[in-house]
Enzyme design. Structure first.
Site, mmCIF file in Angstrom:
data_model
loop_
_atom_site.group_PDB
_atom_site.id
_atom_site.type_symbol
_atom_site.label_atom_id
_atom_site.label_comp_id
_atom_site.label_asym_id
_atom_site.label_seq_id
_atom_site.Cartn_x
_atom_site.Cartn_y
_atom_site.Cartn_z
ATOM 1 N N SER A 129 -5.632 30.038 63.489
ATOM 2 C CA SER A 129 -4.597 29.017 63.324
ATOM 3 C C SER A 129 -3.462 29.260 64.314
ATOM 4 C CB SER A 129 -4.120 29.016 61.860
ATOM 5 O OG SER A 129 -3.342 27.873 61.586
ATOM 6 N N HIS A 164 -8.274 24.038 63.081
ATOM 7 C CA HIS A 164 -8.525 23.203 61.895
ATOM 8 C C HIS A 164 -8.974 21.791 62.284
ATOM 9 C CE1 HIS A 164 -6.512 26.513 59.968
ATOM 10 N NE2 HIS A 164 -5.340 26.206 60.509
#
Length: 246
Positions: A129, A164
């Site tokens: 992330s 993501h």
């Protein structure tokens, strides 16, 4: 003649904080030749969240490695010791959270320069992330609330990164729009479950812990849009299971 170490970076779409199987964590450690790699977790993006640190230690103390944690919100090391510590690591694993805050804190402490130096000396840099975003020149982020672009990453990986890509609403369309209108340069979109290894700036391995997850190369299409290319990923399996036929 001195041997020039490979400069290696891994973008992760999972790991100890999201997955129970540990496949991506094992893959990270497999990239290191040392019998007991030194692995430093950097949880700056989460504000050094204690629970996140505990997750890391629980996962990596159970593996054949020497784990440690660099916390900057309660820093103990002076500049010289900080440099010695980071340059001694085989792996630096950066956790998720807020990419913009992560970069600001690193720059305040000089960690950005030290990580570049470690990278040049052969330390494997990786993260999930925000910990994937930070290495690129630019990234697709929700650091400021709504999804937007951030253009002041460390730049050890050229182009942009979007984490993501498959799991958060709006990620795919927003990233493609940013690439299409040149708010972000062409780059890499990472679905959850994927690991992508770059060696000396070139993609050298792509893996996934789930059959459907993929890594994408996203570029402008020359017609005011963006195109994505799915890249084949090698399926990771637990050590006791046979590798599926290709």
């Amino acid at each position: 003649m001195a041997v020039i170490p490979e400069r290696r970076l891994a973008l992760l779409g999972g790991g100890f904080s999201t997955d129970d199987d540990g496949l991506l964590d094992d893959w990270v450690l497999d990239q290191v030749r040392a019998p007991r790699p030194k692995v430093c977790f950097v949880p700056t993006a989460s504000g050094d969240a204690p629970a996140y640190v505990e997750q890391f230690l629980a996962a990596y103390q159970a593996r054949s490695c020497d784990p440690s944690v660099l916390q900057l919100f309660r820093r103990d090391l002076d500049d010289d010791d900080l440099r010695t510590f980071l340059l001694s690591q085989d792996v630096v694993y950066v956790g998720g959270g807020n990419t913009a805050n992560l970069l600001a804190v690193w720059r305040a402490h000089g960690v950005d320069r030290l990580l570049r130096e470690a990278f040049e000396h052969g330390t494997l840099l990786c993260g999930i992330s925000a910990g994937a975003n930070c290495w690129a020149e630019s990234s697709h982020t929700d650091s400021f609330g709504p999804l937007t672009h951030l253009s002041d990453g460390l730049g050890v990986l050229s182009g942009s990164v979007c984490p993501h890509y498959d799991s958060e609403p709006g990620r795919r369309s927003s990233y493609q729009t940013a690439v299409a209108n040149h708010a972000l340069p062409a780059g890499w979109a990472v679905e959850d479950g994927v690991g992508a290894l770059f060696t000396d700036g070139q993609l050298t391995d792509t893996v996934t812990r789930t059959p459907q997850a993929q890594l994408y190369r996203v570029e402008p299409d020359g017609d005011n849009g963006a195109k994505e290319q799915a890249l084949p990923c090698r399926l990771l399996v637990p050590a006791h299971q046979p590798t599926p036929p290709a």
